[in-house]
Scaffold this motif. Structure first.
Motif, PDB file in Angstrom:
ATOM      1  N   ALA A  22       0.562  -1.452  -0.144  1.00 56.22           N
ATOM      2  CA  ALA A  22      -0.052   0.044   0.116  1.00 56.22           C
ATOM      3  C   ALA A  22       0.749   1.351  -0.021  1.00 56.22           C
ATOM      4  N   GLY A  23      -0.112   2.678  -0.268  1.00 56.79           N
ATOM      5  CA  GLY A  23       0.760   3.298  -0.794  1.00 56.79           C
ATOM      6  C   GLY A  23       0.966   4.349   0.883  1.00 56.79           C
ATOM      7  N   ASP A  24       2.302   5.329   0.641  1.00 56.35           N
ATOM      8  CA  ASP A  24       1.955   6.378   1.691  1.00 56.35           C
ATOM      9  C   ASP A  24       0.702   6.914   1.501  1.00 56.35           C
ATOM     10  N   GLY A  25       0.209   7.099   2.947  1.00 52.01           N
ATOM     11  CA  GLY A  25      -0.913   7.561   3.731  1.00 52.01           C
ATOM     12  C   GLY A  25      -2.163   7.119   3.958  1.00 52.01           C
ATOM     13  N   VAL A  26      -1.679   5.315   3.838  1.00 49.33           N
ATOM     14  CA  VAL A  26      -2.714   4.047   3.683  1.00 49.33           C
ATOM     15  C   VAL A  26      -2.721   3.791   5.441  1.00 49.33           C
ATOM     16  N   THR A  27      -4.123   3.861   5.745  1.00 48.07           N
ATOM     17  CA  THR A  27      -4.264   3.093   7.160  1.00 48.07           C
ATOM     18  C   THR A  27      -4.316   1.420   6.541  1.00 48.07           C
ATOM     19  N   ILE A  28      -3.289   0.740   7.762  1.00 46.63           N
ATOM     20  CA  ILE A  28      -2.582  -1.179   7.822  1.00 46.63           C
ATOM     21  C   ILE A  28      -3.205  -0.913   9.771  1.00 46.63           C
ATOM     22  N   THR A  29      -3.281  -2.581   9.130  1.00 43.51           N
ATOM     23  CA  THR A  29      -3.065  -3.176  10.806  1.00 43.51           C
ATOM     24  C   THR A  29      -2.251  -4.468  10.915  1.00 43.51           C
ATOM     25  N   VAL A  30      -1.087  -4.537  11.628  1.00 45.38           N
ATOM     26  CA  VAL A  30       0.335  -5.036  11.341  1.00 45.38           C
ATOM     27  C   VAL A  30       0.127  -6.044  12.351  1.00 45.38           C
ATOM     28  N   SER A  31      -0.003  -7.092  12.751  1.00 41.91           N
ATOM     29  CA  SER A  31       0.630  -7.679  14.117  1.00 41.91           C
ATOM     30  C   SER A  31       2.281  -8.605  13.639  1.00 41.91           C
ATOM     31  N   GLY A  32       2.431  -8.961  14.300  1.00 38.61           N
ATOM     32  CA  GLY A  32       4.119  -9.623  14.358  1.00 38.61           C
ATOM     33  C   GLY A  32       4.641  -9.647  15.391  1.00 38.61           C
ATOM     34  N   THR A  33       5.778  -9.973  15.260  1.00 41.21           N
ATOM     35  CA  THR A  33       7.047  -9.591  16.726  1.00 41.21           C
ATOM     36  C   THR A  33       7.532  -8.333  16.373  1.00 41.21           C
ATOM     37  N   LEU A  34       7.966  -8.026  17.456  1.00 35.02           N
ATOM     38  CA  LEU A  34       8.647  -6.736  17.893  1.00 35.02           C
ATOM     39  C   LEU A  34      10.595  -6.929  18.880  1.00 35.02           C
ATOM     40  N   LEU A  35      10.557  -6.422  17.819  1.00 36.62           N
ATOM     41  CA  LEU A  35      12.166  -6.336  17.524  1.00 36.62           C
ATOM     42  C   LEU A  35      13.111  -5.043  17.950  1.00 36.62           C
ATOM     43  N   LYS A  36      14.217  -5.848  18.739  1.00 38.21           N
ATOM     44  CA  LYS A  36      14.467  -4.545  19.508  1.00 38.21           C
ATOM     45  C   LYS A  36      16.173  -4.579  19.239  1.00 38.21           C
ATOM     46  N   ARG A  37      16.861  -4.193  18.596  1.00 38.39           N
ATOM     47  CA  ARG A  37      17.961  -3.611  18.676  1.00 38.39           C
ATOM     48  C   ARG A  37      18.972  -2.778  19.094  1.00 38.39           C
ATOM     49  N   GLY A  38      18.963  -2.560  20.375  1.00 35.20           N
ATOM     50  CA  GLY A  38      20.021  -1.174  20.292  1.00 35.20           C
ATOM     51  C   GLY A  38      18.577  -0.258  20.800  1.00 35.20           C
ATOM     52  N   ASN A  39      18.716   0.453  20.527  1.00 36.09           N
ATOM     53  CA  ASN A  39      17.433   1.403  20.498  1.00 36.09           C
ATOM     54  C   ASN A  39      16.691   2.043  19.152  1.00 36.09           C
ATOM     55  N   LEU A  40      17.339   0.527  18.578  1.00 40.13           N
ATOM     56  CA  LEU A  40      15.777   0.754  16.795  1.00 40.13           C
ATOM     57  C   LEU A  40      14.769  -0.658  17.660  1.00 40.13           C
ATOM     58  N   VAL A  41      13.860   0.393  17.471  1.00 42.10           N
ATOM     59  CA  VAL A  41      12.724  -1.119  17.245  1.00 42.10           C
ATOM     60  C   VAL A  41      11.844  -1.333  15.845  1.00 42.10           C
ATOM     61  N   GLU A  42      11.353  -2.460  15.792  1.00 43.93           N
ATOM     62  CA  GLU A  42      11.003  -2.751  14.963  1.00 43.93           C
ATOM     63  C   GLU A  42      10.179  -3.713  14.984  1.00 43.93           C
ATOM     64  N   ILE A  43       9.333  -4.072  13.891  1.00 44.39           N
ATOM     65  CA  ILE A  43       7.773  -4.659  13.834  1.00 44.39           C
ATOM     66  C   ILE A  43       8.552  -5.467  12.269  1.00 44.39           C
ATOM     67  N   GLU A  44       8.200  -7.129  12.217  1.00 50.64           N
ATOM     68  CA  GLU A  44       8.413  -7.967  11.515  1.00 50.64           C
ATOM     69  C   GLU A  44       7.012  -8.765  11.313  1.00 50.64           C
ATOM     70  N   ALA A  45       6.468  -8.504  10.727  1.00 51.09           N
ATOM     71  CA  ALA A  45       5.020  -8.130  10.141  1.00 51.09           C
ATOM     72  C   ALA A  45       5.013  -9.713  10.206  1.00 51.09           C
TER      73      ALA A  45
END
Length: 65
Positions: free
Chosen positions: A35-58
């Protein structure tokens, strides 16, 4: 909401709690295309933390209508 596509299957997302990055495999998109910028989505997955970086792996993605 997608605030920006970052390339290589990564997206900057934002909700009322703030921004977060997400890694979303192309096969997870309902139509096989991100989907493009501005589109609302729902994501579920694993939360990954690497130092100060937090990312969802969908694991699942739905495009809200």
């Amino acid at each position: 909401q997608i605030s920006k596509g970052l390339g290589a299957g990564k997206f900057a997302l934002e909700d009322p709690t703030g921004p977060i990055k997400a890694k979303i495999d192309k096969s997870m998109w309902p139509d096989g295309k991100p989907a493009g910028d501005g589109v609302t989505i729902t994501v579920s997955g694993t939360l990954l933390k690497r130092g100060n970086l937090v990312e969802i792996e969908a694991e699942t993605v739905t495009v809200d209508k």
